[in-house]
Design an enzyme around this catalytic site. Structure first.
Site, short mmCIF file in Angstrom:
data_model
loop_
_atom_site.label_atom_id
_atom_site.label_comp_id
_atom_site.label_asym_id
_atom_site.label_seq_id
_atom_site.Cartn_x
_atom_site.Cartn_y
_atom_site.Cartn_z
N ARG A 76 0.82 -1.21 0.00
CA ARG A 76 0.00 0.00 0.00
C ARG A 76 0.85 1.25 0.00
O ARG A 76 0.53 2.23 -0.64
CB ARG A 76 -0.91 -0.02 1.24
CG ARG A 76 -1.60 1.29 1.53
CD ARG A 76 -2.71 1.10 2.52
NE ARG A 76 -3.64 0.09 2.05
CZ ARG A 76 -4.34 -0.72 2.84
NH1 ARG A 76 -4.22 -0.65 4.15
NH2 ARG A 76 -5.16 -1.60 2.32
N TYR A 77 1.94 1.22 0.77
CA TYR A 77 2.80 2.38 0.92
C TYR A 77 3.97 2.25 -0.04
O TYR A 77 4.32 1.15 -0.47
CB TYR A 77 3.31 2.45 2.36
CG TYR A 77 2.22 2.64 3.38
CD1 TYR A 77 1.54 3.86 3.49
CD2 TYR A 77 1.85 1.61 4.25
CE1 TYR A 77 0.54 4.04 4.44
CE2 TYR A 77 0.85 1.78 5.19
CZ TYR A 77 0.21 3.00 5.29
OH TYR A 77 -0.77 3.17 6.23
N ARG B 19 7.23 0.05 1.77
CA ARG B 19 7.14 -1.09 2.68
C ARG B 19 5.91 -1.95 2.38
O ARG B 19 4.92 -1.44 1.88
CB ARG B 19 7.12 -0.63 4.13
CG ARG B 19 6.01 0.34 4.48
CD ARG B 19 6.48 1.24 5.63
NE ARG B 19 5.42 2.09 6.15
CZ ARG B 19 5.03 3.23 5.57
NH1 ARG B 19 5.53 3.60 4.42
NH2 ARG B 19 4.09 3.96 6.13
N CYS C 94 -10.46 -9.27 16.05
CA CYS C 94 -9.41 -9.31 15.01
C CYS C 94 -9.85 -8.69 13.69
O CYS C 94 -10.92 -8.97 13.18
CB CYS C 94 -8.99 -10.76 14.77
SG CYS C 94 -7.73 -10.91 13.49
N ARG D 158 -8.36 -9.28 10.88
CA ARG D 158 -8.13 -10.24 9.78
C ARG D 158 -8.89 -11.54 9.99
O ARG D 158 -8.43 -12.61 9.59
CB ARG D 158 -6.64 -10.51 9.62
CG ARG D 158 -5.87 -9.27 9.33
CD ARG D 158 -4.66 -9.49 8.44
NE ARG D 158 -4.02 -8.20 8.25
CZ ARG D 158 -2.87 -7.83 8.83
NH1 ARG D 158 -2.18 -8.70 9.55
NH2 ARG D 158 -2.39 -6.62 8.65
N LYS E 53 -2.87 4.48 7.29
CA LYS E 53 -2.96 4.99 8.66
C LYS E 53 -2.95 6.51 8.68
O LYS E 53 -2.13 7.14 8.03
CB LYS E 53 -1.79 4.45 9.47
CG LYS E 53 -1.84 2.94 9.64
CD LYS E 53 -0.61 2.45 10.37
CE LYS E 53 -0.58 0.94 10.46
NZ LYS E 53 -0.36 0.28 9.14
N CYS F 290 -2.87 -18.12 15.08
CA CYS F 290 -2.42 -17.34 16.24
C CYS F 290 -2.59 -18.23 17.46
O CYS F 290 -3.37 -19.18 17.44
CB CYS F 290 -3.28 -16.09 16.42
SG CYS F 290 -3.22 -15.00 14.99
N CYS G 209 -8.27 -13.35 18.84
CA CYS G 209 -8.84 -12.16 19.48
C CYS G 209 -10.20 -11.90 18.86
O CYS G 209 -10.34 -11.88 17.64
CB CYS G 209 -7.93 -10.96 19.26
SG CYS G 209 -6.20 -11.33 19.63
N ASP H 18 -11.03 -1.08 13.93
CA ASP H 18 -11.45 -1.12 12.52
C ASP H 18 -12.92 -1.53 12.41
O ASP H 18 -13.48 -2.14 13.33
CB ASP H 18 -10.58 -2.12 11.75
CG ASP H 18 -9.13 -1.64 11.63
OD1 ASP H 18 -8.93 -0.42 11.49
OD2 ASP H 18 -8.23 -2.50 11.69
N ASP I 69 -6.82 3.48 10.86
CA ASP I 69 -6.49 2.90 9.57
C ASP I 69 -7.71 3.19 8.70
O ASP I 69 -8.80 2.66 8.94
CB ASP I 69 -6.22 1.39 9.71
CG ASP I 69 -5.04 0.95 8.86
OD1 ASP I 69 -4.82 1.59 7.81
OD2 ASP I 69 -4.37 -0.02 9.23
C1 LIG Z 1 0.48 -0.72 9.02
C2 LIG Z 1 0.93 -1.11 7.71
C3 LIG Z 1 2.27 -1.02 7.35
C4 LIG Z 1 3.33 -0.49 8.28
O1 LIG Z 1 3.04 0.86 8.58
P1 LIG Z 1 3.98 1.73 9.53
O2 LIG Z 1 3.19 2.99 9.75
O3 LIG Z 1 5.24 1.96 8.79
O4 LIG Z 1 4.20 0.98 10.79
C5 LIG Z 1 2.62 -1.40 6.08
N1 LIG Z 1 1.70 -1.84 5.19
C6 LIG Z 1 0.39 -1.92 5.52
C7 LIG Z 1 -0.57 -2.38 4.49
C8 LIG Z 1 -0.04 -1.57 6.79
O5 LIG Z 1 -1.33 -1.68 7.11
S1 SF4 Z 2 -5.57 -9.59 16.43
FE1 SF4 Z 2 -5.97 -11.24 14.94
S2 SF4 Z 2 -4.00 -11.57 13.93
FE2 SF4 Z 2 -3.58 -10.41 15.84
S3 SF4 Z 2 -3.10 -11.99 17.38
FE3 SF4 Z 2 -5.30 -11.53 17.53
S4 SF4 Z 2 -6.29 -13.06 16.21
FE4 SF4 Z 2 -4.13 -13.01 15.65
#
Ligand SMILES: *Cc1c(COP(=O)(O)O)cnc(C)c1O
Ligand code: SF4
Length: 369
Positions: free
Chosen positions: A89-90, A93, A109, A111, A313, A102, A106, A269, A306
């Site tokens: 996305r960025y 990175r 979560c 995801r 973010k 996991c 959670c 989220d 986010d």
């Molecule tokens: C959070 C995130 C990162 C890392 O973001 P930082 O602000 O550098 O910690 C990189 N890619 C994605 C898609 C993210 O959600």
């Molecule tokens: S938030 Fe989701 S990905 Fe993170 S530790 Fe909990 S269950 Fe795993």
């Protein structure tokens, strides 16, 4: 058998077992469990002190998960995925998903759509992800995530990190893991020996509440820190768990004492089935307002949303600007006292006025006193 493997083997994964330990009926857990499964280590379960406490809320299925608004993939992580397992996305990175599992699932979560589904990360995805980063020379930072990378075996972790370290343009490697919180036994001498080979390596973990900081988690963080790994923490702001300034400040102070630097507090989220955890954004802003200036800057994380639909973010701070014009900015400090900081144009004027023995001193708010 390693203590961590024992913990995994003895994890609570059925509604019946959870209900039996908690002394409640398993009907509620059963209906929710079908939507997003249950998994709790005996260690994390032992941190529950009473019904609906902050530990309970994070790990025990609740019928509120079946209602409310939300999205399966609120951050459009799949949309920004050039190959399976990578979100890019960025500019510089990427996120790299290496494990669907996991130690504890959670309830909030982000995801849920992937986590616990063994199909969501395949071996071929690992190789494709590594190759993607190899081909993309603009990527200087990878966040190795999941799921939880430390649910993988030592050899697999060694393999992934080793492959990543062969990539010349990849400057830093980050790992996101909640095991110091939910399965601290996972941080073993042999894991640390592997991690040490791949510096510069950073780890972000995920403590949400002060009662997660125990002798065991303290020891896990000590071992990682002693391996030369800078540790950060990402909390999620959760209603009924950590949504007051007192709880959050206590958590952040305790984190520093175990050598973990608070990095982010996330606004929750818009994930399906998690509406009951969401707070207002004002709650988050008030927490930051009660931290900044009142305690060490080291204890103050960035508060971020986010942005829905993959906007990335966005950091929020309580607005300290009262007014601003060409000559000065008027700002308030943590005690709401007002200060003026002049712009270069404003400074020139002030200097000139002082030299001419200005008679309008009373009107000047800044350096002319
Ligand atoms: C959070 C995130 C990162 C890392 O973001 P930082 O602000 O550098 O910690 C990189 N890619 C994605 C898609 C993210 O959600
Ligand atoms: S938030 Fe989701 S990905 Fe993170 S530790 Fe909990 S269950 Fe795993």
């Amino acid at each position: 058998m390693d203590a961590w493997k024992e913990q995994i083997k003895n994890s609570i994964t059925t509604p019946e077992k959870a209900a039996q330990i908690l002394g409640i009926s398993c009907d509620e857990i059963k209906t929710v469990h079908n939507e997003f499964p249950l998994r709790i280590t005996p260690y994390y379960m032992s941190l529950i002190k009473e019904k609906n406490d902050p530990i309970w809320k994070q790990c025990i299925p609740d019928s509120q998960e079946l209602g409310g608004s939300g999205f399966n993939d609120p951050l459009h992580e799949e949309h920004d995925s050039p190959v399976q397992g990578i979100t890019h996305r960025y500019p510089d990175r990427v996120l790299f998903y290496v494990s669907p599992f996991c130690a504890m699932y959670c309830r909030f979560c982000t995801r849920k759509r992937k986590v616990s589904n063994s199909e969501s990360v395949k071996e071929s995805d690992l190789l494709n992800g590594i190759n993607y980063i190899k081909r993309h020379t603009e990527v200087r930072d990878v966040v190795v995530s999941g799921g939880d990378p430390f649910l993988l075996q030592d050899e697999t972790i060694d393999f992934i990190l080793g492959q990543l370290r062969t990539i010349p343009h990849l400057e830093i490697i980050r790992i996101g893991t909640r095991t110091p919180v939910t399965l601290p036994h996972r941080i073993t001498e042999s894991l640390c020996a592997i991690l040490k080979k791949y510096h510069p390596l950073f780890i972000n973990t995920h403590f949400n509440h002060p009662s997660e900081i125990t002798q065991e988690s303290t020891e896990a963080c000590r071992m990682l820190a002693d391996s030369g790994i800078p540790l950060g923490n990402q909390s999620v702001l959760l209603k009924g768990v950590n949504d007051t300034s007192e709880v959050m400040k206590n958590l952040l102070h305790k984190l520093l004492k175990i050598r973990v630097r608070p990095y982010y507090i996330y606004q929750a989220d818009l994930v399906t089935g998690t509406e009951h955890f969401r707070t207002t954004v004002q709650t988050g802003l008030d927490i930051i307002k009660n931290l900044r200036g009142h305690t060490s800057g080291l204890a103050v994380p960035h508060y971020v949303i986010d942005a829905p639909k993959g906007g990335g973010k966005i950091a929020l701070i309580p607005n300290p600007v009262v007014t601003e014009n060409d000559e000065e900015i008027i700002i308030k400090n943590y005690e709401n006292n007002i200060y003026s900081y002049p712009s270069p144009a404003g400074s020139a004027k002030l200097k000139c006025a002082a030299e001419q023995k200005c008679t309008a001193k009373a009107k000047c708010s800044a350096a002319c006193t």
